[in-house]
Each structure stands twice: as structure tokens, then as C-alpha cells.
Design a protein around this motif. Sequence first.
Motif, PDB file in Angstrom:
ATOM      1  N   UNK A 180      61.592  60.840 -80.992  1.00  0.00           N
ATOM      2  CA  UNK A 180      61.848  61.017 -82.418  1.00  0.00           C
ATOM      3  C   UNK A 180      61.252  59.811 -83.151  1.00  0.00           C
ATOM      4  N   UNK A 181      60.339  60.034 -84.107  1.00  0.00           N
ATOM      5  CA  UNK A 181      59.639  58.924 -84.738  1.00  0.00           C
ATOM      6  C   UNK A 181      60.581  57.873 -85.337  1.00  0.00           C
ATOM      7  N   UNK A 182      61.753  58.304 -85.790  1.00  0.00           N
ATOM      8  CA  UNK A 182      62.696  57.356 -86.405  1.00  0.00           C
ATOM      9  C   UNK A 182      63.064  56.222 -85.457  1.00  0.00           C
ATOM     10  N   UNK A 183      62.988  56.486 -84.138  1.00  0.00           N
ATOM     11  CA  UNK A 183      63.372  55.463 -83.169  1.00  0.00           C
ATOM     12  C   UNK A 183      62.465  54.240 -83.223  1.00  0.00           C
ATOM     13  N   UNK A 184      61.165  54.481 -83.464  1.00  0.00           N
ATOM     14  CA  UNK A 184      60.247  53.350 -83.507  1.00  0.00           C
ATOM     15  C   UNK A 184      60.688  52.378 -84.609  1.00  0.00           C
ATOM     16  N   UNK A 185      61.069  52.963 -85.738  1.00  0.00           N
ATOM     17  CA  UNK A 185      61.528  52.153 -86.867  1.00  0.00           C
ATOM     18  C   UNK A 185      62.839  51.443 -86.520  1.00  0.00           C
ATOM     19  N   UNK A 186      63.793  52.231 -85.977  1.00  0.00           N
ATOM     20  CA  UNK A 186      65.101  51.658 -85.643  1.00  0.00           C
ATOM     21  C   UNK A 186      64.933  50.493 -84.675  1.00  0.00           C
ATOM     22  N   UNK A 187      64.110  50.691 -83.641  1.00  0.00           N
ATOM     23  CA  UNK A 187      63.973  49.643 -82.630  1.00  0.00           C
ATOM     24  C   UNK A 187      63.183  48.445 -83.157  1.00  0.00           C
ATOM     25  N   UNK A 188      62.232  48.711 -84.068  1.00  0.00           N
ATOM     26  CA  UNK A 188      61.511  47.592 -84.675  1.00  0.00           C
ATOM     27  C   UNK A 188      62.480  46.713 -85.450  1.00  0.00           C
TER      28      UNK A 188
END
Lengths: 248, 440
Positions: free
Chosen positions: A225-233
Amino acid sequence: MLGKRKSLLVVGGTSDIAKATAITFARKGWNVTISGRDLTIAQAEAANLEIRTPGSTITAVALDVLDTASFGPLLGSLSALPDAVLLAVGLLGDQVQAQRNTDHAELIMRSNFEGPCLLLGLIASRFEERGSGTIIGISSVAGDRGRASNYVYGAAKAGLTAFLSGLRNRLAANGVHVLTVKPGFVRTRMTAGMKLPMALTAEPQELGKAIYDAVEKRKNVIYVRPAWRLVMTIIQSIPENLFKKLSL
Amino acid sequence: MEISGWGRFPKADCRISFPHDETSLRELILSGPCIARGNGRAYGDSALNQTLTIDLTGFNRMIAFDPTSGVLTVEAGVILGDIIEAVLPRGWFPSVTPGTKFVTIGGMIATDVHGKNHHKHGSFGSFVEWIDLMIADGSVLRCSRTENPDLFAFTIGGMGLTGIILRAAIRLTPVESGWIRQMTVPARCLEHAIEIFERSVDWTYSVAWIDCLAPKKMLGRSSVILGEHARYDELGDRQRAVPYPGTVTRKRRVSFDAPQFALNRFSVRAFNAVYYARGRHNAGDSFVEWDRYFYPLDAILGWNRIYGRRGFAQFQCVLPLSTTTKGITELLEATAYAGQGSFLAVLKRMGAQESRFSFPMEGYTLALDFPANTASLALMQKLDAITVAHGGRFYLAKDARMSSTTLEAADPRLSAFREMRRASGAAASFFSLQSKRLSL
């Protein structure tokens, strides 16, 4: 289909993620071999996937990821080296128990790090020799930063992520593709009954397709889920001084 | 965890477990009273138990398929839609299917589901070869027409109250394509609809969508939809290009609760009028994909949310042939008089069926749904009384609110069912909110 069918070896073939990915590859015409600690269960899973995927050929072998001494002979016994390997074993374990009991902590570390890395190392050398192959490792967002709630598991996954990254660096010039998958939340039996945020939660089928596409496009690291990249960043960029005080 | 059936009424706080092997399931059964739950498509409280609800969707392996006999063996949590995806490309289709493909095989057996072909082929139970059932003491019994035949008969339509269904072998039907040759016949009124059903008994599939808010003299105005699995040689070029179409892409999802006012008699009337007009417009022969034909509502994921947060209740009864015209007229009149919009009103001819506790019997079945509010709950009690007065019976998979006295009055088979539950020890081990309410 023209030419020889490609083959995928699934390590840890009874997880929901492994099954969904195996079905996606089988539908695309790949032959799939399911492995598991218990051969009877692996065979039942292979039969299940073969019925679900008309026209497919799915076989089973026994492989215990904790029995590192068996890896060499097992790889030698396969009729052919597979075109791709999907590493989908893992053990979430129980963080609190792992803090109190070194045996449990050791089991988590061996299941998520030691066994998987030693196995992938052996396969990687064979792929390198052949000059082709795809290694797909299911790691975890938990490995992106250690948190109080699951750092034993997270540390083992961080080790796996680093190992995959190293393999990729080593083998890039030899035509071997290494894909790291960080699924985030997935609706599986591991998470059954938990309340999970919809935007961050993938269905296993979605994961299977994402992995297949990433193999086709030779991607390096995917969050499903693309949102994860943001969350983890964001989580990774919080200063340690602040991070240590958060309840995560 | 708060869960409900598909109608989202009632809701209950239930302890829920997700076992995925027999050993852990056995421990759960021996730990105290429980009920099995599949994919949560029964409308009411059939699969709710506050002390322990066991989610069986983890038992989802397909075990064996025999391409010569068409017998498929699966674990109870396997979803019907997945079966269709697996067997249709091989030229097979489920012999009986309800109106959604998101049901589990265990649920289909426990409620003995019927489909649009009931008048011709009976209910799902007739196509079950055997069942492996985990009973109250944790042991597993193979049940079939020859082995443990009584338990087999009570388990089909037994609402999960005989034990937990682990596996079953089911007989599929050979088909030459995944297309349905459909014919839509507009019916001016109830008598006309029944006349169409009676002269269409040779069609494999038949169902009528009723505009239940039509003007009084057109009561029962409907579209009768007939269908037949298309033979390959009947197909046009467009269909032959894809003889076995897959699941139709899901386009819409209702992901919010509609406000209370969205569904009232005016909006429902408008919807039904449009549906009827569309039926008239589409009258005649056409080919439709299996997914569109059997599961029009599955295309709208989460359609159960259109009734808003309070949920809705279904009413479904069957009346014997002799009282059908009079009884259905009274049911539709009562509904129209109360002004409670029923979004879906479905009429269907049923064939004869002998069973220990299943719903179907020869006659006509009428299904209506209503928002779960005081007015419609009162209306449904009137509908109960009309049904009982005409010798009818109720579908427990839809029920969320009936009283045990109503069931008692409607179904003489009740005491035998209770006696079986008591004698086998099932009564102490398996119950649901519904079975408590109905004293099963």
C-alpha cells in the motif's frame, strides 16, 4: 504458452501471502513448488492451489527453515533449480514472551533471520553461477525501525532486509534480481480479528499481484500500500531523542 | 468484538476465534458452548454467539476435484465464488447457488440454500455427497445418506446446531459455457406472474423481482427473469470469444452508511418503477455472464449499508401452492398499506422437497427486506401471522426477529429437531442468539 514454463519455489508455502502469490504466478503459467515443514500439509496446500488454478502444475517438498543442515541436500535433490524463489516464512511470535524467555526470542530470530538468510545465500550462489534468477524476500515494515511493541521480530526482519539489500548489491551485475517486499498490514490469519486501518491494509490477493508486477518490472523494494512508504519515512525520520519517548 | 449478520441487525458483542486446524477447533468446542460462522452472509443472528463464535473461514482448502464425476471436496470455509473461479474454466458450475457468491460451503449446507432452479433441482442439500461433522464430544463423523443418515439429514438446513461442518463433497453440474441465456417477461400483476412461472417450469432458472409499491390494481407487478445455461453452439461470436467469462469487475462499493432518510417509500417506489421499466425494456432473449445473472447485488460491495447504521431485516416465507395467490396478495397488500419500502422483493416458485429441517417446500417463496425500525418490525409480525394462517413456513437464514411461538405454529418438525439436539448433546454445545430466541 511458448517455450518452457518458468518455475517458482515457495518457501513457507502455507501462509496466506504465500498462497495468494503462488496462485498469481500459477495463473500466469508458472510451475510452482510449495515447501513446508510438514510434507502432508504442503501436499494438501499444493492440491488446493492446483484445484484453484485450472491448468497449473503444483508440487510439494518438505523444507524446515530451522533445519539449516538440510538446505544443501534439499537444493541438490530438486529436479531443476527454480527460476525464482519466494521466501515467505516468518514467525511473529510474542514480544513480551521474547523479552522474558531467550528460547522464544531465539526461535523468532532463527525463523525470520538465520534460516531464511542461510537458505537464500545458498540459492543466490546457484543463481549467480547460472547467471539468472529472482529472489523475492518477504520482509516487514517492522524492520524499518525498532519499536517497543515488536523489536525482536523487527530486528530479525531488519537483518533480513539488510541481507536482501546486500545480495542485490552483490548480484546486480550477474543478472540476478532481488526483490524486498514490505507488506504492511495484510488481512491474513495472522491478523484475523484485529481492527486494521483500511488504507494501510492489503488483501493477500492484492499482495500476490503486486509481487508479480514487481518481479516483471524488476523492482527492488516495494511497500504494497503506497501509504506505507510515507508512514515509514515519517517514522524513520523522527529523531531518536523524541522517538524513545513515544509509545509505539 | 461487535459483530452482526449481513443485515447488520442485531449486533452483538461476541468472543470470536479463528482456528485453522482440527486440534484447535476441538479445544474450542470442548471449552464451552459455541456456534460456527462462515462469511457472515446469513442476515440475522444465526451465526452470533456471545460466549464463543467460531470463524471457519480459515478452513479454506479445496481438497480434491474429480473432473469425470464433477464431485468437489472442500473444507467448510471455502467461498462459493472461489469454487466458480476454479471449476467453471473446467466446464462445471455449482448445482445450486443462492443470490450471493460470498457464502461459504459450510453456511450453504447449514442453511440448505436454494436458488432460482429450486423448482427443478431442489436445494443445495441434494447435491451434498457427504459431510465431515465435528460433534459435541469433539469427534468427527462422516455423514452421508448411508453413514449416520439421520445426522446427515438434520445437518442439512440444521443452522449449525448439530455440530461444526469441517468438510464436504459436493456434486457440480456440467456446463458448456459461463453464459446464461436469459429471457425477461414482464408481469402485469401477481396472477400474471404466477401464470408465467407455471408455464415456465421447464426453464432451469426462474425468479421474479416484484415492484412491491405498484398501484393497488397492479399488485405484484414484476419482471420474471428466466434463464438457462447457454450451450456452446448457441453462443454468438462475442460470447464465443470468452466462453467462460470470469468475475465481472467490481465497480461500486457502498463504503458509508446511508442517512436514515435516503430510503423511504418515495425513493424505493422510484427504484422499483425504474427496475420494472428496465425489465420491460430488456424483455426478450439475451446472453449475460453468470456473475451478472446470479449475483447482481454482489457488484455493489457492501450494499447492506444502504439501509443506514441501524441495519435491515429480511422477511422470507414460503406458502403452499393451494394458498399462494391469496396469501401472497395479503402479504403484498399489508406491505403496501404500511408504506414500508421494500428495496428488494423477490418471488420464486419452489419444487417439492422432503427434509428434516430445511426451509423449502412446494409452493411460492416471497422475500422482502425492510429497514430495522419500529414500524417495519411491527409490519413483519403481521406478515408472520398471514404466513402462518396460510400454512407457510419461514427461512431461518434471513430471520432476525421472529418469535418462538410463530415458529412453533408454522413448523411441526420442530419437536423432532429439538429432540435430536437434546439426545445428541448438541443442545448443550451449539447455540446461536437465533436458536435461543427460537428455543431450538
